[in-house]
Design a protein around this motif. Structure first.
Motif, mmCIF file in Angstrom:
data_model
loop_
_atom_site.group_PDB
_atom_site.id
_atom_site.type_symbol
_atom_site.label_atom_id
_atom_site.label_comp_id
_atom_site.label_asym_id
_atom_site.label_seq_id
_atom_site.Cartn_x
_atom_site.Cartn_y
_atom_site.Cartn_z
ATOM 1 N N GLY A 106 -4.948 -0.800 10.943
ATOM 2 C CA GLY A 106 -4.852 0.631 11.186
ATOM 3 C C GLY A 106 -3.597 1.064 11.899
ATOM 4 N N CYS A 107 -2.719 0.126 12.208
ATOM 5 C CA CYS A 107 -1.522 0.436 12.994
ATOM 6 C C CYS A 107 -0.260 0.232 12.157
ATOM 7 N N ASP A 108 0.880 0.322 12.822
ATOM 8 C CA ASP A 108 2.157 -0.014 12.213
ATOM 9 C C ASP A 108 3.079 -0.505 13.324
ATOM 10 N N TYR B 173 0.902 -2.799 -2.840
ATOM 11 C CA TYR B 173 -0.443 -3.239 -2.467
ATOM 12 C C TYR B 173 -1.283 -3.498 -3.709
ATOM 13 N N ASN B 174 -1.924 -4.658 -3.739
ATOM 14 C CA ASN B 174 -2.832 -5.044 -4.809
ATOM 15 C C ASN B 174 -4.090 -5.610 -4.162
ATOM 16 N N PRO B 175 -5.246 -4.989 -4.375
ATOM 17 C CA PRO B 175 -6.467 -5.435 -3.680
ATOM 18 C C PRO B 175 -6.857 -6.872 -3.997
ATOM 19 N N LEU B 176 -6.493 -7.365 -5.173
ATOM 20 C CA LEU B 176 -6.801 -8.754 -5.507
ATOM 21 C C LEU B 176 -5.902 -9.707 -4.725
ATOM 22 N N LEU B 177 -4.612 -9.364 -4.644
ATOM 23 C CA LEU B 177 -3.686 -10.210 -3.899
ATOM 24 C C LEU B 177 -4.023 -10.214 -2.411
ATOM 25 N N TYR B 178 -4.370 -9.029 -1.900
ATOM 26 C CA TYR B 178 -4.617 -8.893 -0.458
ATOM 27 C C TYR B 178 -6.111 -8.970 -0.141
ATOM 28 N N GLN C 28 -10.429 -1.969 2.286
ATOM 29 C CA GLN C 28 -10.172 -3.343 1.856
ATOM 30 C C GLN C 28 -9.634 -4.189 3.003
ATOM 31 N N PHE C 29 -8.705 -3.639 3.778
ATOM 32 C CA PHE C 29 -8.135 -4.365 4.915
ATOM 33 C C PHE C 29 -9.220 -4.634 5.952
#
Length: 269
Positions: free
Chosen positions: A27-29, A62-67, A188-189
């Motif tokens: 949730g940050c950067d 961003y790719n949900p499968l990769l990440y 997802q994260f």
């Protein structure tokens, strides 16, 4: 696109100094390190970056499968390090980035000299005799809230993350950071973060390690910090007498001093 561009990498400080890399949590950067990272610029080459999907990163990457696991995030860290041709890196990770740093070190042990794990947790869910701070039902409810009302969840969870702070601006800043994150990526994260289990990776760490734990933390309780320190041979545990899960924001002076004390005891590369 290069990793430097993809992750909005920023480099400053002493060009020939030992690299110190700061990694943000869920949730940050990289802005969450702005009160800590500059304190190391005189002696170190400072590297800041955003995880894909966060901050100024290239969200299209961003790719949900990769990440779908923390290993991909760790691979990104290694790619940045290799692209910048860094060695003897001191990796400072906050929250979930602590375990990302552990995985990056295990994937490329020759690149890293030390780890500093700020508010770490190798597993958030209670498991037998292990206390992570959350039950499975807690995590299920968290995911439901994220999915059904992300903005409302962000506003309700940030005071818990920050702890009892006199400055509401910190809570508002964290809420704004959460709200800038794409809700789909956030969910997802969150799943990758709160369902991860990296307990078996801790004993494999072979570099000097500092564990920074807040005395009062609703996300990663003190018992978790103690567990992490016990599992990493020779690690140091520093308990800050502060509340919250983000001491890099709420207690930057104490966090900086803990990091500097740890670095002062490291062998020079």
């Amino acid at each position: 696109m290069t990793a430097v561009d993809r992750h909005n990498v920023q480099v400053f400080g002493r060009p020939d100094g030992q690299p110190i890399m700061f990694s943000h949590g869920f949730g940050c950067d990289q802005q969450m390190w702005r009160h800590v990272a500059p304190a190391f610029a005189d002696d170190h080459r400072v590297i800041l970056f955003d995880h894909v999907g966060c901050g100024g990163s290239d969200t299209s990457a961003y790719n949900p499968l990769l990440y779908s696991t923390l290993n991909r995030y760790a691979s990104d860290v290694v790619e940045i390090v290799e692209e910048l041709d860094l060695s003897d890196v001191i990796f400072v990770g906050h929250s979930v980035s602590s375990m990302i740093g552990v995985l990056a070190h295990l994937a490329a042990p020759d690149r890293f000299a030390a780890l500093a794990l700020v508010s770490p947790s190798p597993r958030y869910i209670d498991d037998g005799g292990y206390v992570g701070g959350f039950s499975e039902s807690d995590i299920t409810e968290l995911f439901f809230s994220l999915d059904s009302n992300y903005l409302g969840w962000s506003q309700s969870i940030t005071p818990v993350i920050m702890g009892e702070q006199d400055d509401p601006a910190l809570t508002n800043e964290l809420t704004a950071s959460f709200c800038r994150l794409d809700p789909t990526i956030a969910l997802q994260f969150a799943r990758v973060t709160f369902l991860s289990d990296n307990r078996d990776d801790l004993p494999k760490v072979t570099v000097p390690t500092l564990v920074v734990q807040c005395a009062f933390d609703a996300i990663a309780p003190p018992v978790v910090g103690t567990y992490v320190s016990e599992q990493i041979a020779g690690s140091e545990l520093c308990v800050l007498d502060v509340a919250g899960h983000c001491p890099n924001m709420s207690a930057p002076h104490e966090t900086t001093e803990a990091l500097k004390a740890f670095l002062s005891g490291l062998p020079r590369p």
